[in-house]
Design a protein around this motif. Structure first.
Motif, PDB file in Angstrom:
ATOM      1  N   VAL A  40       0.842  -1.200   0.000  1.00 49.00           N
ATOM      2  CA  VAL A  40       0.000   0.000   0.000  1.00 49.00           C
ATOM      3  C   VAL A  40       0.877   1.250   0.000  1.00 49.00           C
ATOM      4  O   VAL A  40       0.595   2.233  -0.693  1.00 49.00           O
ATOM      5  N   GLY A  41       1.964   1.216   0.744  1.00 49.80           N
ATOM      6  CA  GLY A  41       2.879   2.364   0.776  1.00 49.80           C
ATOM      7  C   GLY A  41       3.530   2.618  -0.569  1.00 49.80           C
ATOM      8  O   GLY A  41       3.633   3.764  -1.011  1.00 49.80           O
ATOM      9  N   PHE A 101       2.359   1.744  -3.549  1.00 50.78           N
ATOM     10  CA  PHE A 101       1.319   2.231  -4.450  1.00 50.78           C
ATOM     11  C   PHE A 101       1.022   3.704  -4.188  1.00 50.78           C
ATOM     12  O   PHE A 101       0.906   4.506  -5.110  1.00 50.78           O
ATOM     13  N   GLY A 102       0.914   4.062  -2.926  1.00 49.84           N
ATOM     14  CA  GLY A 102       0.666   5.463  -2.574  1.00 49.84           C
ATOM     15  C   GLY A 102       1.809   6.370  -2.996  1.00 49.84           C
ATOM     16  O   GLY A 102       1.592   7.486  -3.475  1.00 49.84           O
ATOM     17  N   PHE A 103       3.034   5.903  -2.843  1.00 50.03           N
ATOM     18  CA  PHE A 103       4.202   6.698  -3.233  1.00 50.03           C
ATOM     19  C   PHE A 103       4.177   7.002  -4.731  1.00 50.03           C
ATOM     20  O   PHE A 103       4.367   8.144  -5.150  1.00 50.03           O
ATOM     21  N   THR A 134       1.573   6.893  -6.760  1.00 50.37           N
ATOM     22  CA  THR A 134       0.401   7.694  -7.089  1.00 50.37           C
ATOM     23  C   THR A 134       0.646   9.168  -6.778  1.00 50.37           C
ATOM     24  O   THR A 134       0.350  10.045  -7.597  1.00 50.37           O
ATOM     25  N   VAL A 135       1.199   9.447  -5.616  1.00 48.59           N
ATOM     26  CA  VAL A 135       1.501  10.846  -5.253  1.00 48.59           C
ATOM     27  C   VAL A 135       2.556  11.414  -6.189  1.00 48.59           C
ATOM     28  O   VAL A 135       2.468  12.576  -6.601  1.00 48.59           O
TER      29      VAL A 135
END
Length: 123
Positions: free
Chosen positions: A48-49, A51-53, A55-56
Motif C-alpha cells: 500500500v505504501g 502504491f501510494g508513493f 500515485t503521489v
C-alpha cells in the motif's frame, strides 16, 4: 534404509498412530502462531505504501507540468488565437481556385443526344 530391529519399527509406528489419533480426537483448537500474521501485515502495508508513493509522484509531476504551462506560453498563445483558421481557409480557397483552373471539359459531339437521328435496332 533398512532397520535391523523390527520391534523398534513397530513401536515407532504405533507411537505415531497414537499421536495422530490423539490430535484428531482432541476438541481443543491448534495453537495459533502470531509471527506469520505480523509478516503478512508488514507486506500489505509495504504494498500500500509503494502504491501510494507512486500515485503521489504522478500527481505531483502532473501538477508541476500544468503549472509550467503559463498563459504566456507561445504554444498556448498560438492555439488561443484564431489566426491559423484564417490561414487554413485562405490556403483551401487557393487550392480550390487552382484546381478549378486546371479542370477542362471535353465534349464528344457524336455522343450527345440527337433527337432527329434514329438509333438502329438489332433484329
Amino acid at each position: 534404509l533398512v532397520l535391523s530391529n523390527s520391534t523398534a519399527l513397530n513401536l515407532l509406528l504405533s507411537k505415531l498412530l497414537r499421536d495422530c489419533l490423539e490430535q484428531t480426537n482432541s476438541s481443543a483448537p491448534p495453537p495459533v502462531t502470531s509471527a506469520g500474521n505480523n509478516l503478512e501485515i508488514v507486506y500489505v502495508l509495504l504494498m500500500v505504501g509503494l502504491f501510494g508513493f507512486f500515485t503521489v509522484g504522478v500527481m505531483v509531476t502532473n501538477l508541476r507540468a500544468r503549472r509550467l504551462e503559463g498563459p504566456r506560453d507561445p504554444y498556448n498563445t498560438y492555439i488561443a488565437t484564431d489566426a491559423w483558421h484564417k490561414k487554413d481557409r485562405e490556403y483551401f480557397q487557393a487550392k480550390v481556385i487552382e484546381n478549378y483552373k486546371l479542370c477542362c471539359v471535353l465534349e464528344n459531339r457524336l455522343a450527345v443526344e440527337q433527337p432527329a437521328a434514329k438509333i438502329p435496332e438489332e433484329k
